[in-house]
Structures are given as C-alpha cells and as structure tokens.
Design a protein around this motif. Sequence first.
Motif, PDB file in Angstrom:
ATOM      1  N   PHE A  35       0.834  -1.197   0.000  1.00 24.43           N
ATOM      2  CA  PHE A  35       0.000   0.000   0.000  1.00 24.43           C
ATOM      3  C   PHE A  35       0.871   1.250   0.000  1.00 24.43           C
ATOM      4  N   TYR A  37       0.121   4.988   1.611  1.00 24.25           N
ATOM      5  CA  TYR A  37      -0.782   5.809   2.405  1.00 24.25           C
ATOM      6  C   TYR A  37      -0.262   7.240   2.405  1.00 24.25           C
ATOM      7  N   GLN A  39      -0.453  10.887   4.587  1.00 24.91           N
ATOM      8  CA  GLN A  39      -0.793  11.465   5.885  1.00 24.91           C
ATOM      9  C   GLN A  39      -0.592  12.974   5.836  1.00 24.91           C
ATOM     10  N   GLN A  44      -4.692  12.048   9.665  1.00 25.92           N
ATOM     11  CA  GLN A  44      -5.384  10.824   9.267  1.00 25.92           C
ATOM     12  C   GLN A  44      -4.650  10.148   8.133  1.00 25.92           C
ATOM     13  N   MET A  45      -4.415   8.863   8.259  1.00 30.42           N
ATOM     14  CA  MET A  45      -3.740   8.064   7.251  1.00 30.42           C
ATOM     15  C   MET A  45      -4.775   7.705   6.176  1.00 30.42           C
ATOM     16  N   LEU A  47      -5.638   5.942   2.481  1.00 32.72           N
ATOM     17  CA  LEU A  47      -5.170   4.980   1.493  1.00 32.72           C
ATOM     18  C   LEU A  47      -5.121   5.629   0.103  1.00 32.72           C
ATOM     19  N   ARG A  50      -3.376   0.426  -3.683  1.00 26.02           N
ATOM     20  CA  ARG A  50      -3.129  -0.909  -3.146  1.00 26.02           C
ATOM     21  C   ARG A  50      -2.699  -1.839  -4.278  1.00 26.02           C
ATOM     22  N   PHE A  91       3.585   7.204   3.054  1.00 23.08           N
ATOM     23  CA  PHE A  91       4.154   5.997   3.638  1.00 23.08           C
ATOM     24  C   PHE A  91       3.884   4.794   2.751  1.00 23.08           C
ATOM     25  N   LEU A 100       0.248  -4.404   9.327  1.00 19.60           N
ATOM     26  CA  LEU A 100       0.920  -3.469   8.428  1.00 19.60           C
ATOM     27  C   LEU A 100       2.303  -3.110   8.951  1.00 19.60           C
TER      28      LEU A 100
END
Lengths: 112, 113
Positions: A35, A37, A39, A44-45, A47, A50, A91, A100
């Motif tokens: 993934f 991500y 931030q 808040q992380m 997505l 994927r 990330f 994760l």
Amino acid sequence: AQTVTQSQPEMSVQEAETVTLSCTYDTSESNYYLFWYKQPPSRQMILVIRQEAYKQQNATENRFSVNFQKAAKSFSLKISDSQLGDTAMYFCAGDSWGKLQFGAGTQVVVTP
Amino acid sequence: DAGVTQSPTHLIKTRGQQVTLRCSPKSGHDTVSWYQQALGQGPQFIFQYYEEEERQRGNFPDRFSGHQFPNYSSELNVNALLLGDSALYLCASSFQSINYGYTFGSGTRLTVV
C-alpha cells in the motif's frame, strides 16, 4: 520478518509536474499486499493505492500509479499532474496476515 | 457513513499514570488494529482485535493492553506511562482483515510529562 525501506526523506515538485517515490519491501511471504498511504497535517492516514503481490498488472488510481517489480522488491509510487493538495507525508506499507509494516515516510511538498 | 472515530484527540499525562484511548470502527468493520507513531517516524503495529480477542501483537511490552467490545469498538490501555510513550496513537479498522486497505482514524496525540 518484513522490512519496508523508504530512502527519500523529502521530495519537492512543482504543480502539474510528476514525482516518483521509492520503496523497497522485503518479505519471506509468498502472498502479500502493498500500500501507499498519505498522511496530511490532519494526521489521518489515507489509502492512496493498493497492490496485490501476485498480480502482474500495476495498480492505478486516477493520478496515482505504482511500478511493482517483485523480483527487485521495488514498489514505487508515481504522482502525475501534482496538485497543492498532494502535499503530505507518504508511507509505503506491506501487509501480511493483517499486520501493516510501514516505512519511515517521504515528505512530498508541492509548490505553485 | 462515519469513518473511524478516536477519542480523545489530545491527552497529557504524567509519567507513571495510566491512560485509556478509545476507537469506534467504520460501519461494517469488525477488526480493529492499533498503531503507535512516534514523531517523524512511520506507525508501529501494537496489536489487532477480532471477535473480542487479541489476534496479533507487535513488539510492545505488556504495559500495552487492549479490549474489544461486542459492538466492535476498542480500547487501548497503557499502564505505568513512560516519557517514550509520547506519540500519536492510530486506530485502524477493517472487515475480517481483508487486505483491501485499512481505514484509519485521525489518532490520539498522547504527551507524557
């Protein structure tokens, strides 16, 4: 054991340009998920995209796409047509059996 | 559709005290994971709860414990707080750990003084 390595602490890109973030993922598992991500300062992380390791085709979500090279253990993220709202910490993360493992992150700064 | 809700958003505690953080998962999700994110670092996995039981645990001491309730909400408890426990604590929910990606909350910023 899994290790996720992001070697670029910070990347700067101008609006409308393209930036590529690097990530390497090492695992002994045969099937896993990768993934990216995002931030932002809101913490808040979110997505971004994927990728399933057994799939040959690279994932794409609008302006975001990945280049997954399984043998090289490389999983890079390309952001096309960068926008000011893309400014955030990014990330890379790998998931095996529901846990994760994150890299250290790359700060992306989009400038006007 | 409510996402993942965490409370409180900020917390200041004294070394040696105990703290409880709370998480409500996204509607339809039944699995909750907790992560610790120190300043300038990526999140570290603490543990995961499913069907009210701890299913997986990361490399954290027993001072870190948790609970999941029948409505799938979860608590993270930290005893005997250390200065090094200061961090952002993130909760993530999913449906039976299916790897479509986890939904994260905005976290609880814990400061230990």
